[in-house]
Every structure is written in C-alpha cells, then in structure tokens.
Design a protein around this motif. Structure first.
Motif, short mmCIF file in Angstrom:
data_model
loop_
_atom_site.label_atom_id
_atom_site.label_comp_id
_atom_site.label_asym_id
_atom_site.label_seq_id
_atom_site.Cartn_x
_atom_site.Cartn_y
_atom_site.Cartn_z
N ILE A 24 0.85 -1.20 0.00
CA ILE A 24 0.00 0.00 0.00
C ILE A 24 0.88 1.25 0.00
CG2 ILE A 24 -1.66 1.31 1.39
CD1 ILE A 24 -2.93 -1.48 2.04
N TYR A 25 1.91 1.25 0.82
CA TYR A 25 2.84 2.38 0.90
C TYR A 25 3.53 2.63 -0.44
CZ TYR A 25 6.94 5.06 2.46
OH TYR A 25 7.93 6.01 2.60
N LYS A 33 -6.29 0.31 -5.76
CA LYS A 33 -6.39 -0.40 -4.47
C LYS A 33 -6.95 -1.80 -4.66
CE LYS A 33 -6.62 3.39 -1.24
NZ LYS A 33 -7.30 4.05 -0.13
N ASP A 34 -7.91 -1.92 -5.56
CA ASP A 34 -8.52 -3.21 -5.83
C ASP A 34 -7.46 -4.19 -6.35
OD1 ASP A 34 -10.81 -4.98 -6.08
OD2 ASP A 34 -10.58 -4.73 -8.26
N PHE A 39 -3.96 -8.80 -5.63
CA PHE A 39 -2.62 -9.34 -5.78
C PHE A 39 -2.10 -9.89 -4.45
CE2 PHE A 39 1.96 -9.22 -5.64
CZ PHE A 39 2.31 -9.87 -6.82
N LEU A 40 -2.25 -9.11 -3.39
CA LEU A 40 -1.77 -9.55 -2.08
C LEU A 40 -2.46 -10.82 -1.62
CD1 LEU A 40 -1.48 -6.13 -0.23
CD2 LEU A 40 0.40 -7.63 -0.89
N SER A 41 -3.78 -10.88 -1.81
CA SER A 41 -4.51 -12.06 -1.32
C SER A 41 -4.09 -13.32 -2.08
CB SER A 41 -6.02 -11.85 -1.40
OG SER A 41 -6.44 -11.74 -2.73
N GLU A 152 -3.36 -8.66 -14.79
CA GLU A 152 -4.79 -8.44 -14.55
C GLU A 152 -5.27 -7.12 -15.15
OE1 GLU A 152 -5.94 -9.13 -10.48
OE2 GLU A 152 -4.73 -10.95 -10.39
N GLY A 153 -4.87 -6.86 -16.38
CA GLY A 153 -5.35 -5.67 -17.08
C GLY A 153 -4.61 -4.38 -16.73
#
Length: 167
Positions: A24-25, A33-34, A39-41, A152-153
C-alpha cells in the motif's frame, strides 16, 4: 540491531503483514487499491507462502531472507536463480518505519555472500516506483532495459536494474 536470517514457516504471518503495509505504501497511486488487494490475497496467501518457504528450505542455496530489527520482523527479500551466476531479486520489502537504516543494503550484502559465485543480481521495478528506483540506484544497480508488463489488465512500464558483482 539488524539481523538477517533465512525464512521459516513461523514467519509467514509477518511476511503477510509486511507485504500488506509495504504494498500500500509503495504502490498506492501506481496500481488501483482493488488490484493491490487482489494481488496480495493471491501472491501472499498462506498456500503460496508455505510453498515458497518449503522450496527455500529444500534448496541448496537458500534465498528467502527475513530482516529483524531488535527481534521484530521488519522486512523480507527473495531471489530466484536464473543461471549459475545470475539471480533475480523477486521481492525486497521493508516496513516504511525502518527505511534508510541499512536493511535493504544488508539483504543485498547477504545475497552476495550466500549465493556465491553470483556475478549478477537484477530486479524489475515499476517505472513509477520512485522510492524503489532510488534504492536500487543508491545500491549501485544500473538501468539496463524497459518492458511493458500487464497483470490483470494493469499495464505498467518496468525497468530492469542490474548489479554487477565483482568477487
């Protein structure tokens, strides 16, 4: 005091926490953000990190490192071997509160030791990631080439930074 050591399965929750904070930083304003949360999950799921730790534990040249500052896990880094003397730095993240105290440099120095006979270490960095680019440039990496990467686009220009290692 900074300690750099190899990852263990007990580090997975720390890596996930650091990834969330640092992504996020670092990437807010570069990626949506989406996209960051998806990506993180996926990339930092328990399953994916468990596989990464397991592969590292079985590797003759371990390359998934953890940094601790006063016994608190504050960063991680991971490489992938391209050939006998060349490695890609896949991940290097340090909690923002611990930037500029030598942890990133410590990871690089550790890799130069544990991955011998390493001659080249490289990383792909988003062109818009000015903090990351400044770190690599300050650490002696040189810009080599650019490419467009679409995940992812989301298409972003990436810059390849290379560190030539003279042993």
């Amino acid at each position: 005091m900074i300690t750099i050591r190899f990852v263990t399965s007990e580090d997975i929750p720390h890596v996930q926490s650091i990834a969330h904070e640092t992504w996020i930083y670092t990437y807010e304003g570069i990626y949506s953000k989406d996209f960051i949360h998806k990506f993180l999950s996926r990339a930092y799921s328990n399953e994916n990190l468990s596989r990464a730790v397991e592969r590292d534990l079985q590797s003759p040249k371990r390359s998934f490192l953890i940094a601790e500052f006063n016994n608190e896990v504050v960063g991680y880094a991971q490489t992938s071997q391209v050939n006998e003397e060349e490695y890609e730095l896949l991940r290097i993240y340090v909690r923002p509160d611990y930037h500029k105290i030598g942890i990133g440099k410590g990871f690089i120095q550790e890799y130069i030791q544990v991955l011998k006979p390493i001659k080249k270490l490289f990383a792909w960095v988003a062109k818009e990631n000015h903090r990351g680019r400044a770190f690599y440039e300050k650490s002696g990496f040189k810009e080599l080439e650019e490419k467009i990467e679409t995940i992812e686009g989301q298409s972003k220009k990436q810059i390849k930074y290379v560190l030539e290692i003279l042993n």
